[in-house]
Design an enzyme around this catalytic site. Sequence first.
Site, PDB file in Angstrom:
ATOM      1  CD  GLU A   1      -5.174  -6.110  -1.274  1.00  0.00           C
ATOM      2  OE1 GLU A   1      -4.702  -4.955  -1.222  1.00  0.00           O
ATOM      3  OE2 GLU A   1      -5.877  -6.594  -0.380  1.00  0.00           O
TER       4      GLU A   1
ATOM      5  CB  CYS B   1      -5.241  -1.455  -1.832  1.00  0.00           C
ATOM      6  SG  CYS B   1      -6.572  -0.693  -0.931  1.00  0.00           S
TER       7      CYS B   1
ATOM      8  CD  GLU C   1      -1.636   4.754   4.592  1.00  0.00           C
ATOM      9  OE1 GLU C   1      -1.181   5.642   5.356  1.00  0.00           O
ATOM     10  OE2 GLU C   1      -2.347   3.807   4.979  1.00  0.00           O
TER      11      GLU C   1
ATOM     12  CG  ASN D   1      -0.468  -0.228   2.513  1.00  0.00           C
ATOM     13  OD1 ASN D   1       0.574  -0.849   2.684  1.00  0.00           O
ATOM     14  ND2 ASN D   1      -1.151   0.286   3.520  1.00  0.00           N
TER      15      ASN D   1
ATOM     16  CB  CYS E   1      -8.365  -4.935  -3.729  1.00  0.00           C
ATOM     17  SG  CYS E   1      -7.354  -3.471  -3.403  1.00  0.00           S
TER      18      CYS E   1
ATOM     19  CB  CYS F   1     -10.796  -3.051   0.258  1.00  0.00           C
ATOM     20  SG  CYS F   1     -10.150  -2.322  -1.268  1.00  0.00           S
TER      21      CYS F   1
HETATM   22  N1  THU Z   1      -5.263  -1.593   2.471  1.00  0.00           N
HETATM   23  C1  THU Z   1      -4.689  -2.384   1.522  1.00  0.00           C
HETATM   24  O1  THU Z   1      -3.570  -2.123   1.078  1.00  0.00           O
HETATM   25  N2  THU Z   1      -5.372  -3.474   1.095  1.00  0.00           N
HETATM   26  C2  THU Z   1      -6.610  -3.835   1.529  1.00  0.00           C
HETATM   27  O2  THU Z   1      -7.227  -4.719   0.967  1.00  0.00           O
HETATM   28  C3  THU Z   1      -7.182  -3.154   2.696  1.00  0.00           C
HETATM   29  C4  THU Z   1      -6.596  -1.823   2.996  1.00  0.00           C
HETATM   30  C5  THU Z   1      -4.531  -0.420   2.944  1.00  0.00           C
HETATM   31  C6  THU Z   1      -5.082   0.895   2.466  1.00  0.00           C
HETATM   32  C7  THU Z   1      -4.593   1.827   3.549  1.00  0.00           C
HETATM   33  O3  THU Z   1      -3.277   2.247   3.232  1.00  0.00           O
HETATM   34  C8  THU Z   1      -4.525   0.962   4.796  1.00  0.00           C
HETATM   35  O4  THU Z   1      -4.547  -0.388   4.344  1.00  0.00           O
HETATM   36  C9  THU Z   1      -5.676   1.163   5.761  1.00  0.00           C
HETATM   37  O5  THU Z   1      -6.890   1.058   5.134  1.00  0.00           O
END
Ligand code: THU
Length: 134
Positions: free
Chosen positions: A59, A57, A48, A46, A93, A90
């Site tokens: 994935e 994300c 941000e 991920n 994804c 999520c």
């Molecule tokens: N996140 C992911 O990378 N993958 C997911 O399937 C769930 C959420 C990340 C996004 C964000 O940077 C952090 O987790 C919190 O939501």
Amino acid sequence: MAPRSRPHDELVRAARAARARAYAPYSRFKVGAAVRAGETVHAGCNVENASYGLTVCAERAAVAAAVAAGARRLDAVVVASGTSPPTPPCGACLQTLAEFGGPDLPVVLAGARGARVETTLGALLPSAFGRRFL
Ligand code: THU
């Protein structure tokens, strides 16, 4: 004695290594993902952003890396988190994975203390939207 190897071990290692490189200064929730396309493994983490909504994300980062390398069909996916139970992808994804994998696509959730949950894309997203509706 060496620990017995399990299916998807290489993919789990790649996802955990990517997780260690996650850029998550706001949520502090680090995620790594790895996808296998044929013999090739592609990883992502991920990423941000201070504007929050631009966060990518793990994935989708892994899928983008696979597609950029020429892949069009995924054979397995691992999501590495530090949670118990292990974090699933999520909704966004899951939909992205559905573009490149069918309902039988193995999705392995690797969480805290070596925990693994093995499921499929179809179990996580039973009614995916897809090109057949277009
Ligand atoms: N996140 C992911 O990378 N993958 C997911 O399937 C769930 C959420 C990340 C996004 C964000 O940077 C952090 O987790 C919190 O939501």
